[in-house]
Design a protein around this motif. Structure first.
Motif, PDB file in Angstrom:
ATOM      1  N   VAL A 177      48.145  32.908  51.511  1.00 46.63           N
ATOM      2  CA  VAL A 177      48.604  31.747  50.736  1.00 46.63           C
ATOM      3  C   VAL A 177      48.586  32.165  49.264  1.00 46.63           C
ATOM      4  O   VAL A 177      47.856  33.089  48.886  1.00 46.63           O
ATOM      5  CB  VAL A 177      47.712  30.500  50.970  1.00 46.63           C
ATOM      6  N   PRO A 178      49.362  31.501  48.402  1.00 40.20           N
ATOM      7  CA  PRO A 178      49.415  31.904  46.992  1.00 40.20           C
ATOM      8  C   PRO A 178      48.052  31.968  46.308  1.00 40.20           C
ATOM      9  O   PRO A 178      47.813  32.862  45.488  1.00 40.20           O
ATOM     10  CB  PRO A 178      50.318  30.839  46.355  1.00 40.20           C
ATOM     11  N   ALA A 179      47.139  31.069  46.641  1.00 42.12           N
ATOM     12  CA  ALA A 179      45.819  31.057  45.991  1.00 42.12           C
ATOM     13  C   ALA A 179      45.007  32.313  46.295  1.00 42.12           C
ATOM     14  O   ALA A 179      44.105  32.661  45.531  1.00 42.12           O
ATOM     15  CB  ALA A 179      45.038  29.813  46.409  1.00 42.12           C
ATOM     16  N   ASP A 180      45.328  33.012  47.399  1.00 46.11           N
ATOM     17  CA  ASP A 180      44.607  34.260  47.707  1.00 46.11           C
ATOM     18  C   ASP A 180      44.838  35.301  46.616  1.00 46.11           C
ATOM     19  O   ASP A 180      43.986  36.155  46.373  1.00 46.11           O
ATOM     20  CB  ASP A 180      45.063  34.828  49.053  1.00 46.11           C
ATOM     21  N   CYS A 181      45.965  35.238  45.964  1.00 44.40           N
ATOM     22  CA  CYS A 181      46.308  36.218  44.936  1.00 44.40           C
ATOM     23  C   CYS A 181      45.767  35.853  43.556  1.00 44.40           C
ATOM     24  O   CYS A 181      45.654  36.720  42.697  1.00 44.40           O
ATOM     25  CB  CYS A 181      47.831  36.365  44.856  1.00 44.40           C
ATOM     26  N   THR A 182      45.463  34.591  43.338  1.00 43.49           N
ATOM     27  CA  THR A 182      45.105  34.148  41.991  1.00 43.49           C
ATOM     28  C   THR A 182      43.675  33.662  41.839  1.00 43.49           C
ATOM     29  O   THR A 182      43.226  33.413  40.726  1.00 43.49           O
ATOM     30  CB  THR A 182      46.044  33.009  41.550  1.00 43.49           C
ATOM     31  N   SER A 183      42.938  33.532  42.923  1.00 39.29           N
ATOM     32  CA  SER A 183      41.588  32.971  42.854  1.00 39.29           C
ATOM     33  C   SER A 183      40.661  33.861  42.034  1.00 39.29           C
ATOM     34  O   SER A 183      40.662  35.081  42.159  1.00 39.29           O
ATOM     35  CB  SER A 183      41.005  32.812  44.251  1.00 39.29           C
ATOM     36  N   THR A 184      39.862  33.218  41.193  1.00 39.18           N
ATOM     37  CA  THR A 184      38.833  33.926  40.421  1.00 39.18           C
ATOM     38  C   THR A 184      37.444  33.471  40.871  1.00 39.18           C
ATOM     39  O   THR A 184      36.446  33.872  40.289  1.00 39.18           O
ATOM     40  CB  THR A 184      38.991  33.633  38.913  1.00 39.18           C
ATOM     41  N   MET A 185      37.401  32.637  41.917  1.00 37.74           N
ATOM     42  CA  MET A 185      36.127  32.078  42.371  1.00 37.74           C
ATOM     43  C   MET A 185      35.616  32.729  43.650  1.00 37.74           C
ATOM     44  O   MET A 185      34.650  32.269  44.238  1.00 37.74           O
ATOM     45  CB  MET A 185      36.283  30.571  42.545  1.00 37.74           C
ATOM     46  N   GLY A 186      36.274  33.797  44.103  1.00 34.98           N
ATOM     47  CA  GLY A 186      35.807  34.502  45.291  1.00 34.98           C
ATOM     48  C   GLY A 186      36.094  33.781  46.594  1.00 34.98           C
ATOM     49  O   GLY A 186      35.535  34.132  47.624  1.00 34.98           O
ATOM     50  N   ASP A 187      36.982  32.799  46.581  1.00 33.11           N
ATOM     51  CA  ASP A 187      37.286  32.057  47.795  1.00 33.11           C
ATOM     52  C   ASP A 187      38.648  32.454  48.390  1.00 33.11           C
ATOM     53  O   ASP A 187      39.243  31.706  49.142  1.00 33.11           O
ATOM     54  CB  ASP A 187      37.246  30.552  47.532  1.00 33.11           C
ATOM     55  N   ASN A 188      39.107  33.648  48.067  1.00 34.86           N
ATOM     56  CA  ASN A 188      40.401  34.131  48.550  1.00 34.86           C
ATOM     57  C   ASN A 188      40.249  34.787  49.922  1.00 34.86           C
ATOM     58  O   ASN A 188      40.438  35.978  50.085  1.00 34.86           O
ATOM     59  CB  ASN A 188      41.052  35.071  47.538  1.00 34.86           C
ATOM     60  N   LYS A 189      39.966  33.956  50.933  1.00 32.59           N
ATOM     61  CA  LYS A 189      39.664  34.452  52.278  1.00 32.59           C
ATOM     62  C   LYS A 189      40.866  35.068  52.982  1.00 32.59           C
ATOM     63  O   LYS A 189      40.701  35.763  53.959  1.00 32.59           O
ATOM     64  CB  LYS A 189      39.066  33.324  53.114  1.00 32.59           C
ATOM     65  N   GLY A 190      42.076  34.827  52.497  1.00 35.55           N
ATOM     66  CA  GLY A 190      43.264  35.399  53.107  1.00 35.55           C
ATOM     67  C   GLY A 190      43.794  36.622  52.394  1.00 35.55           C
ATOM     68  O   GLY A 190      44.874  37.112  52.719  1.00 35.55           O
ATOM     69  N   LEU A 191      43.039  37.150  51.439  1.00 34.68           N
ATOM     70  CA  LEU A 191      43.485  38.329  50.696  1.00 34.68           C
ATOM     71  C   LEU A 191      43.271  39.591  51.532  1.00 34.68           C
ATOM     72  O   LEU A 191      42.216  39.787  52.128  1.00 34.68           O
ATOM     73  CB  LEU A 191      42.716  38.461  49.373  1.00 34.68           C
ATOM     74  N   MET A 192      44.294  40.439  51.565  1.00 33.72           N
ATOM     75  CA  MET A 192      44.194  41.750  52.214  1.00 33.72           C
ATOM     76  C   MET A 192      44.627  42.774  51.178  1.00 33.72           C
ATOM     77  O   MET A 192      45.708  42.662  50.596  1.00 33.72           O
ATOM     78  CB  MET A 192      45.107  41.819  53.439  1.00 33.72           C
ATOM     79  N   THR A 193      43.788  43.772  50.947  1.00 27.62           N
ATOM     80  CA  THR A 193      44.123  44.858  50.034  1.00 27.62           C
ATOM     81  C   THR A 193      44.379  46.105  50.869  1.00 27.62           C
ATOM     82  O   THR A 193      43.531  46.504  51.678  1.00 27.62           O
ATOM     83  CB  THR A 193      42.986  45.105  49.026  1.00 27.62           C
ATOM     84  N   VAL A 194      45.555  46.699  50.679  1.00 31.08           N
ATOM     85  CA  VAL A 194      45.942  47.885  51.439  1.00 31.08           C
ATOM     86  C   VAL A 194      45.921  49.080  50.497  1.00 31.08           C
ATOM     87  O   VAL A 194      46.616  49.095  49.478  1.00 31.08           O
ATOM     88  CB  VAL A 194      47.339  47.707  52.067  1.00 31.08           C
ATOM     89  N   THR A 195      45.102  50.069  50.822  1.00 28.48           N
ATOM     90  CA  THR A 195      45.055  51.335  50.095  1.00 28.48           C
ATOM     91  C   THR A 195      45.519  52.424  51.059  1.00 28.48           C
ATOM     92  O   THR A 195      45.693  52.152  52.251  1.00 28.48           O
ATOM     93  CB  THR A 195      43.623  51.624  49.568  1.00 28.48           C
ATOM     94  N   PRO A 196      45.713  53.644  50.584  1.00 30.32           N
ATOM     95  CA  PRO A 196      46.237  54.676  51.488  1.00 30.32           C
ATOM     96  C   PRO A 196      45.403  54.910  52.750  1.00 30.32           C
ATOM     97  O   PRO A 196      45.959  55.295  53.783  1.00 30.32           O
ATOM     98  CB  PRO A 196      46.259  55.933  50.615  1.00 30.32           C
ATOM     99  N   ASP A 197      44.082  54.652  52.687  1.00 26.43           N
ATOM    100  CA  ASP A 197      43.244  54.983  53.852  1.00 26.43           C
ATOM    101  C   ASP A 197      42.509  53.797  54.468  1.00 26.43           C
ATOM    102  O   ASP A 197      41.733  53.968  55.397  1.00 26.43           O
ATOM    103  CB  ASP A 197      42.240  56.071  53.485  1.00 26.43           C
ATOM    104  N   ARG A 198      42.751  52.574  53.973  1.00 19.83           N
ATOM    105  CA  ARG A 198      42.033  51.434  54.558  1.00 19.83           C
ATOM    106  C   ARG A 198      42.685  50.108  54.208  1.00 19.83           C
ATOM    107  O   ARG A 198      43.439  50.015  53.257  1.00 19.83           O
ATOM    108  CB  ARG A 198      40.569  51.437  54.168  1.00 19.83           C
ATOM    109  N   LEU A 199      42.315  49.079  54.994  1.00 18.91           N
ATOM    110  CA  LEU A 199      42.663  47.700  54.707  1.00 18.91           C
ATOM    111  C   LEU A 199      41.350  46.979  54.442  1.00 18.91           C
ATOM    112  O   LEU A 199      40.377  47.165  55.184  1.00 18.91           O
ATOM    113  CB  LEU A 199      43.366  47.041  55.893  1.00 18.91           C
ATOM    114  N   THR A 200      41.305  46.184  53.384  1.00 20.55           N
ATOM    115  CA  THR A 200      40.092  45.452  53.032  1.00 20.55           C
ATOM    116  C   THR A 200      40.383  43.958  53.081  1.00 20.55           C
ATOM    117  O   THR A 200      41.379  43.493  52.508  1.00 20.55           O
ATOM    118  CB  THR A 200      39.611  45.851  51.618  1.00 20.55           C
ATOM    119  N   PHE A 201      39.508  43.231  53.762  1.00 21.85           N
ATOM    120  CA  PHE A 201      39.636  41.789  53.925  1.00 21.85           C
ATOM    121  C   PHE A 201      38.434  41.100  53.291  1.00 21.85           C
ATOM    122  O   PHE A 201      37.533  41.753  52.773  1.00 21.85           O
ATOM    123  CB  PHE A 201      39.723  41.438  55.419  1.00 21.85           C
TER     124      PHE A 201
END
Length: 155
Positions: free
Chosen positions: A69-93
């Motif tokens: 959801v859009p708030a996953d990208c903009t949250s500054t309160m640590g409540d971005n539970k739907g954020l996924m960060t993709v790096t060359p060797d891993r996915l972080t949730f």
């Protein structure tokens, strides 16, 4: 009786003329080559075999921050539970990380990954397709039969 046989034979001949012609894949490919297509084009259009990705590194088009959801990208309160960060060797949730155990490219926009997850004191593996859509603005991840659509976060 003779007239009935003649009519029946005429219907069978008419049906045979209208029946769709079935060709083997090899015949279709041979026809494509005869029509001027080169071998590489014909092979590319045939059913593709997944290719292992070198060093199990995720291609750059898939890298970045992705939100359900859009708030996953903009949250500054640590409540971005739907954020996924993709790096060359891993996915972080939000509460887990997934290392790449195996990675295959099905196409430039579709990967099949075997992920080794750790999080909340547990470990598990999961087969996960990753599919880029909408010119790289959307990343679809299939997890446990559910299609999760992530939108690329602004830089």
């Amino acid at each position: 009786m003779h007239r009935r046989l003649t009519v029946a034979a005429a219907f069978l001949m008419l049906a045979a003329c209208n029946a769709p012609e079935q060709q083997s894949e090899a015949a279709v490919n041979d026809g494509a080559l005869a029509a001027g297509a080169n071998t590489a084009d014909v092979v590319a259009n045939a059913a593709s075999t997944p290719e292992p990705v070198a060093d199990r590194r995720i291609p750059s088009a898939f890298l970045g921050r992705w939100g359900l959801v859009p708030a996953d990208c903009t949250s500054t309160m640590g409540d971005n539970k739907g954020l996924m960060t993709v790096t060359p060797d891993r996915l972080t949730f939000y509460e887990s990380r997934a290392a790449i155990a195996r990675l295959e490219a099905l196409s430039p926009t579709e990967l099949r990954a075997s992920l080794a997850f750790t999080g909340e004191g547990q470990e598990w593996t999961q087969e996960t397709p990753l599919i880029l859509e909408e010119n790289g603005r959307v990343l679809v991840r299939v997890a446990e039969g559910e299609r999760l659509r992530y939108t690329r976060c602004d830089a």
